[in-house]
Design a protein around this motif. Structure first.
Motif, PDB file in Angstrom:
ATOM      1  N   GLY A   1       5.988  11.723  14.645  1.00  0.00           N
ATOM      2  CA  GLY A   1       5.435  10.306  14.680  1.00  0.00           C
ATOM      3  C   GLY A   1       4.269  10.021  13.875  1.00  0.00           C
ATOM      4  O   GLY A   1       3.452  10.973  14.062  1.00  0.00           O
ATOM      5  N   GLY A   2       4.146   9.087  13.040  1.00  0.00           N
ATOM      6  CA  GLY A   2       3.190   8.939  12.291  1.00  0.00           C
ATOM      7  C   GLY A   2       3.356   9.472  10.801  1.00  0.00           C
ATOM      8  O   GLY A   2       2.265   9.383  10.001  1.00  0.00           O
ATOM      9  N   VAL A   3       4.392  10.092  10.684  1.00  0.00           N
ATOM     10  CA  VAL A   3       4.424  10.947   9.245  1.00  0.00           C
ATOM     11  C   VAL A   3       5.062   9.750   8.308  1.00  0.00           C
ATOM     12  O   VAL A   3       5.124  10.073   7.113  1.00  0.00           O
ATOM     13  CB  VAL A   3       5.435  12.028   9.468  1.00  0.00           C
ATOM     14  N   GLY A   4       5.412   8.780   8.559  1.00  0.00           N
ATOM     15  CA  GLY A   4       5.847   7.589   7.491  1.00  0.00           C
ATOM     16  C   GLY A   4       7.187   7.212   7.510  1.00  0.00           C
ATOM     17  O   GLY A   4       7.601   6.661   6.414  1.00  0.00           O
TER      18      GLY A   4
ATOM     19  N   PHE B   1      19.044   5.864  10.016  1.00  0.00           N
ATOM     20  CA  PHE B   1      18.444   5.837  11.325  1.00  0.00           C
ATOM     21  C   PHE B   1      16.876   6.515  10.920  1.00  0.00           C
ATOM     22  O   PHE B   1      17.071   7.348  10.063  1.00  0.00           O
ATOM     23  CB  PHE B   1      18.948   7.024  12.333  1.00  0.00           C
ATOM     24  N   THR B   2      15.904   5.979  11.764  1.00  0.00           N
ATOM     25  CA  THR B   2      14.856   6.926  11.442  1.00  0.00           C
ATOM     26  C   THR B   2      14.507   7.441  12.920  1.00  0.00           C
ATOM     27  O   THR B   2      14.753   6.778  14.116  1.00  0.00           O
ATOM     28  CB  THR B   2      13.539   5.784  11.295  1.00  0.00           C
ATOM     29  N   THR B   3      14.277   8.427  13.182  1.00  0.00           N
ATOM     30  CA  THR B   3      14.046   9.241  14.469  1.00  0.00           C
ATOM     31  C   THR B   3      12.901  10.463  14.355  1.00  0.00           C
ATOM     32  O   THR B   3      12.768  10.977  13.325  1.00  0.00           O
ATOM     33  CB  THR B   3      15.431   9.876  14.813  1.00  0.00           C
TER      34      THR B   3
ATOM     35  N   PRO C   1      14.378  15.485   6.374  1.00  0.00           N
ATOM     36  CA  PRO C   1      13.322  15.836   7.036  1.00  0.00           C
ATOM     37  C   PRO C   1      12.054  15.050   6.273  1.00  0.00           C
ATOM     38  O   PRO C   1      12.057  15.240   5.112  1.00  0.00           O
ATOM     39  CB  PRO C   1      13.271  17.315   7.139  1.00  0.00           C
ATOM     40  N   VAL C   2      11.081  14.343   6.909  1.00  0.00           N
ATOM     41  CA  VAL C   2       9.911  13.852   6.352  1.00  0.00           C
ATOM     42  C   VAL C   2       8.879  14.617   6.750  1.00  0.00           C
ATOM     43  O   VAL C   2       8.432  14.798   8.051  1.00  0.00           O
ATOM     44  CB  VAL C   2       9.824  12.305   6.660  1.00  0.00           C
ATOM     45  N   GLU C   3       8.210  15.226   5.924  1.00  0.00           N
ATOM     46  CA  GLU C   3       6.829  16.084   6.283  1.00  0.00           C
ATOM     47  C   GLU C   3       5.678  15.417   5.761  1.00  0.00           C
ATOM     48  O   GLU C   3       5.405  14.095   5.279  1.00  0.00           O
ATOM     49  CB  GLU C   3       7.111  17.651   5.631  1.00  0.00           C
ATOM     50  N   GLU C   4       4.434  15.941   6.075  1.00  0.00           N
ATOM     51  CA  GLU C   4       3.411  15.315   5.677  1.00  0.00           C
ATOM     52  C   GLU C   4       3.121  15.059   4.182  1.00  0.00           C
ATOM     53  O   GLU C   4       4.080  15.839   3.417  1.00  0.00           O
ATOM     54  CB  GLU C   4       2.156  16.245   6.204  1.00  0.00           C
TER      55      GLU C   4
ATOM     56  N   ASP D   1       0.849  -1.153   0.073  1.00  0.00           N
ATOM     57  CA  ASP D   1       0.049   0.088   0.144  1.00  0.00           C
ATOM     58  C   ASP D   1       0.920   1.290  -0.060  1.00  0.00           C
ATOM     59  O   ASP D   1       0.342   2.291   0.060  1.00  0.00           O
ATOM     60  CB  ASP D   1      -0.890   0.126   1.273  1.00  0.00           C
ATOM     61  N   PHE D   2       2.222   1.225  -0.268  1.00  0.00           N
ATOM     62  CA  PHE D   2       3.123   2.330   0.107  1.00  0.00           C
ATOM     63  C   PHE D   2       2.760   3.009  -1.344  1.00  0.00           C
ATOM     64  O   PHE D   2       2.785   2.327  -2.364  1.00  0.00           O
ATOM     65  CB  PHE D   2       4.670   1.964   0.111  1.00  0.00           C
ATOM     66  N   VAL D   3       2.697   4.521  -1.090  1.00  0.00           N
ATOM     67  CA  VAL D   3       2.330   5.108  -2.250  1.00  0.00           C
ATOM     68  C   VAL D   3       3.187   6.473  -2.120  1.00  0.00           C
ATOM     69  O   VAL D   3       3.912   6.810  -0.887  1.00  0.00           O
ATOM     70  CB  VAL D   3       1.002   5.798  -2.595  1.00  0.00           C
ATOM     71  N   GLY D   4       3.718   7.227  -3.206  1.00  0.00           N
ATOM     72  CA  GLY D   4       4.695   8.388  -3.086  1.00  0.00           C
ATOM     73  C   GLY D   4       5.785   8.296  -2.495  1.00  0.00           C
ATOM     74  O   GLY D   4       6.503   7.333  -2.557  1.00  0.00           O
ATOM     75  N   ARG D   5       6.324   9.560  -2.053  1.00  0.00           N
ATOM     76  CA  ARG D   5       7.557   9.658  -1.467  1.00  0.00           C
ATOM     77  C   ARG D   5       8.655   9.421  -2.162  1.00  0.00           C
ATOM     78  O   ARG D   5       9.784   9.029  -1.973  1.00  0.00           O
ATOM     79  CB  ARG D   5       7.730   8.892  -0.181  1.00  0.00           C
ATOM     80  N   GLU D   6       8.520   9.703  -3.710  1.00  0.00           N
ATOM     81  CA  GLU D   6       9.468   9.414  -4.666  1.00  0.00           C
ATOM     82  C   GLU D   6      10.824  10.142  -4.318  1.00  0.00           C
ATOM     83  O   GLU D   6      11.914   9.809  -4.697  1.00  0.00           O
ATOM     84  CB  GLU D   6       9.036   9.492  -6.050  1.00  0.00           C
ATOM     85  N   THR D   7      10.543  11.617  -4.393  1.00  0.00           N
ATOM     86  CA  THR D   7      11.768  12.766  -4.111  1.00  0.00           C
ATOM     87  C   THR D   7      12.571  12.065  -3.011  1.00  0.00           C
ATOM     88  O   THR D   7      13.731  12.070  -3.236  1.00  0.00           O
ATOM     89  CB  THR D   7      10.888  13.990  -3.815  1.00  0.00           C
ATOM     90  N   ILE D   8      12.155  11.914  -1.697  1.00  0.00           N
ATOM     91  CA  ILE D   8      12.891  11.403  -0.479  1.00  0.00           C
ATOM     92  C   ILE D   8      13.315  10.099  -0.855  1.00  0.00           C
ATOM     93  O   ILE D   8      14.659   9.857  -0.583  1.00  0.00           O
ATOM     94  CB  ILE D   8      12.220  11.519   0.605  1.00  0.00           C
TER      95      ILE D   8
END
Length: 829
Positions: free
Chosen positions: A365-368, A472-474, A492-495, A332-339
């Motif tokens: 937390g929860g941003v993926g 790392f994920t933090t 950084p991971v945003e919405e 079900d993973f979608v998007g986030r191609e840039t990062i």
């Protein structure tokens, strides 16, 4: 042949044997001592309400795993007079023969086993025998994609306490417990230990990697109930001070090191009986089974593609690729191609010939973050077939060490299984050797500063190799910088952006559930495009078969409904704890970290939850030293709980975070106290509204209004009424007379309650409310209120008091504007 004999063997119980065979996976359940199917798996409802069989009832496991054929394996679990242990384990061969006889032949259809109590030992022996060189059943081993153990006594006997098997077996079988069985188990305890060790080593073997989930009981069993009626058992237990209550198979006995484990809220006899689809114990077991099913393709694929490993007793001789990732790929993973593109370019081992790569992805937390890391792991694996991938959760020291031990077992690190082995030091050394080859090490949930740099100092256990890379994920920016040593190594991971969020929402929903485009957009706006919140919302909508418009209505109905939705558990096989997936819980974990390490930051977060979410000036927050305040704000920004605006010392906080925190404060009994603190601080900071200070009070007004809306009746006899008055006057100056009336009315009601109806301050509020009526053109109501205020002021203050004279003027003006000129003239005179 007796009925019991007829039941023995392998029997399909779901779906019906005459149904079309569309199954893609098999589930085989094995009972334990002194029982049989279906009794083992049945929960008896009270009052003759029937039974629930979680293996066969349509709304239980068949509903959770509709693609499966479900079997029970029944064996003679009561015949132990002749060579009991050998008889017990001899059923392993029968099980293997029957699986082949079921028509599987050399098929590779995945198999999931469920083993209850001693049935787990039987299964372990069967798996061991299937693994033997030249075994005709090896394909069964290679087809096994998961095993659920329910209170299997892998270490049921304690060599120092020969009575332990008496307790375990007697507790299970009661009067049927065979003394010869107990004696044999005592004598064969060492053999059973070897069986367990062989099975565990086989399950960890690189070419097998058998997923296991061990469940253990957390409730004690009343031993006397096996021998006496419930009433007599209760009486004797009371006399003996509860000494007849025992945990039959404790956690250390029921669980194998390095494999998943969970406790069930059940006695031993309740470990395999669930009262319905909503039963929390059933949910835990069902989730484990579904996780096995979801990752079955990956497990089988790894075994098919696994290269042989040559061992010479030294880890340097290991060749081939290793893969230790606890989840299957998230379809079900979608998007986030840039990062992902940026991330994959950074984490390639050997990218810097002079250093070991270190990269961190950080965010709320929860941003993926975990899902991005998981997808990166699979893409990385596809691109680097000669590179090992290891996944280590840093949720606590135990999880970290267990994951390191699993790495050591795959690498065949000497001494890794020794009782006093320094597992972390061994793996650090092994991965630091250039001869180990290229690897990617993913440290997930690196959030706890104390865990990584405090007493346990796990950061000191990280390897260094120019052929290695660590990701790392933090949630903690400051910790992330400390781990990777440079801001430039942090992503950084945003919405999600709106298109990505819409795709994710659409994953689990039908077309008619998303037919209202405006509701779709509004819901994503409300959820702030946060992946975990979207997954949680879509899971609820799919389960309840409601539309986005209906779900949005629930969100807007009240904060109580929102927090209830945010706290709902939902199934997600790509997270560690399905039972702890809710958004609210995810943020609470972060808040606990903050509370432990920065109390002022925790207080700031509590305070901000009572303010409007946007444009919060730091000047409103509780006073503190400049350095401490800067550090506290930095902590909240590091965890992404707040974001800084372009203006200095001004911040935003997410509304869902506020709601979650307010709910937590209410549960802790702290909501009222913090509401009072906030109102007192606002009263001190909020100036009397005048034209000269207009910019200041307008800036504070939305926050004060929000705090007053959350006000739950604090009895502060000064701060709250004064604040209500100043806010009322502010609205009056802005021409918002209805809002001014509401503030003055609340102030009047509070003063009447706390100070009494004739207190001068109460009379002042009465006058303010009357003036608010005047401003709205409600002159008759204003006249009545002015008359009441005047009468009370004359009584309390006297006719010549300036406040009394002011009320006389106000009444006269109210009469005059209504055209009651003669009466107005008399009062003016």
């Amino acid at each position: 042949m007796t009925t019991t004999d007829a039941r023995r063997g392998l029997r399909q119980i779901a779906p019906a044997s005459d149904a079309p065979d569309n199954a893609t996976i098999d589930v085989i359940a094995i009972h334990g001592l002194g029982t049989e199917s279906p009794r083992t798996w049945e929960f008896k409802k009270k009052g003759g309400g029937g039974v629930v069989n979680w293996l066969s009832d349509r709304d239980m496991l068949p509903a959770a795993l509709p693609e499966a054929r479900i079997f029970t394996y029944d064996w003679n679990a009561n015949y132990f007079e002749d060579a009991p242990v050998q008889t017990l384990l001899g059923h392993a061969d029968t099980l293997l023969r029957l699986i082949v006889a079921e028509g599987r032949g050399s098929q590779t259809r995945p198999i999931i086993f469920i083993a209850s109590c001693f049935g787990g030992l039987l299964l372990a022996e069967a798996i061991n025998r299937a693994a033997q060189e030249g075994s005709a059943y090896r394909h069964i081993l290679l087809s096994t994609v998961g095993v659920v153990f329910l209170a299997t006594p892998f270490r049921g006997s304690d060599a120092a306490k020969q009575a332990q098997w008496q307790v375990v077996v007697g507790g299970i079988m009661g009067e049927q417990a065979s003394k010869r069985l107990i004696d044999a188990l005592n004598k064969s305890d060492r053999e059973l230990g070897k069986l367990t060790q062989s099975f565990a080593e086989l399950a960890r073997r690189d070419s097998i990697q058998l997923p296991l989930h061990c469940f253990y009981e957390t409730k004690q069993t009343e031993m006397l109930r096996r021998l006496l009626s419930p009433s007599w058992a209760t009486r004797f237990s009371a006399v003996l001070g509860g000494k007849t209550h025992k945990i039959l198979v404790n956690e250390s006995s029921a669980c194998l090191d390095t494999f998943e484990r969970k406790g069930l809220d059940a006695t031993h006899s309740g470990m395999n009986k669930f009262q319905g689809p909503e039963c929390p114990n059933f949910t835990l077991v069902k989730d484990a089974i579904r996780q096995f099913a979801g990752s079955s393709s990956a497990v089988l694929g790894r075994r098919t593609n696994c290269k042989p490993i040559i061992f010479t007793g030294r880890v340097e001789a290991a060749v081939g690729r290793h893969w230790i990732v606890p989840f299957g790929r998230n379809k079900d993973f979608v998007g986030r191609e840039t990062i992902l593109t940026d991330l994959l370019a950074r984490i390639s081992p050997g990218g810097d010939e002079h250093d070991c790569q270190r990269t961190a992805i950080e965010g709320l937390g929860g941003v993926g973050k975990t899902q991005i890391a998981l997808e990166a792991a699979f893409r990385f694996g596809d691109a680097h077939s000669d590179c090992s991938v290891f996944w280590v959760p840093a949720v606590d020291a135990t999880a970290f060490e267990n994951a390191y031990r699993a790495i050591g077992q795959q690498l065949n690190v000497p001494g890794i299984d020794e009782e006093k082995a320094d597992v972390k030091a061994l793996i650090k050394a092994a991965l630091s050797r250039q001869s180990t080859g290229s690897w990617l090490l993913i440290i997930d949930n690196a959030d706890d500063t104390n865990l990584l740099f405090g007493n346990t100092a796990l950061a000191n256990c990280l390897p260094f190799s120019r052929k290695g890379s660590i990701l790392f994920t933090t949630r903690n920016h400051e910790l992330g910088v400390r781990l990777v040593e440079s801001e430039s190594h942090i992503l950084p991971v945003e919405e999600m952006d709106r298109d990505e969020a819409l795709k994710l929402l659409r994953k689990n929903l039908k077309g008619d559930q998303m037919s209202d485009t405006r509701s779709n957009e509004a819901l994503l706006e409300f959820l702030a495009n946060l992946p975990l919140a979207i997954r949680q919302a879509s899971a609820y909508m799919a389960k309840k078969q409601i539309s986005t418009a209906q779900y949005l209505q629930l969100c807007k109905s009240s904060d109580e409904d929102v927090i209830e939705l945010l706290s709902r558990d939902f199934e997600d096989r790509h997270r560690y704890e399905t039972i702890q997936n809710p958004v609210a819980t995810t943020w609470l974990i972060s808040f606990q970290h903050i509370s432990d390490h920065d109390p002022l930051a925790a207080d700031y977060l509590r305070f901000m939850c009572f303010l409007a979410g946007k444009d919060i000036p730091q000047s409103l927050l509780p006073p503190a030293g400049r350095l401490k305040a800067v550090e506290a704000i930095g902590t909240l920004k590091a965890y992404a709980f707040i974001s800084q605006r372009k203006e200095s010392d001004t911040y935003d906080i997410h509304r869902l975070v506020q709601i979650s925190m307010l709910s937590w404060l209410a549960q802790k009994g702290e909501h009222k106290g913090w509401s009072a603190k906030v109102l007192r601080r606002l009263d001190n900071m909020f100036p009397f509204p005048e034209h000269e200070n207009r910019e200041e009070w307008i800036r504070y007004l939305p926050h004060t209004q929000h705090a007053l809306q959350l006000w739950n009746g604090t009895d502060d006899e000064k701060a709250t009424p004064d604040l209500l008055f100043k806010v009322g006057e502010s609205f009056h100056n802005l021409g918002k007379y209805k809002e001014a009336e509401q503030m003055h009315r609340q102030a009047l009601q509070l003063k009447e309650k706390v100070l009494g109806k004739e207190h001068p301050s109460t009379l002042a509020s009465m006058n303010n409310l009357a003036l608010a009526f005047d401003s709205q053109g409600r002159y008759e109501e204003a006249e009545q209120m002015h008359r009441q205020a005047l009468q009370l002021k004359e009584k309390v203050l006297g006719k010549e008091n300036p406040e009394t004279l002011s009320s006389i003027t106000n009444l006269a003006n109210a009469l005059q504007i209504q055209g009651k000129y003669e009466e107005a003239e008399q009062i003016h005179r």
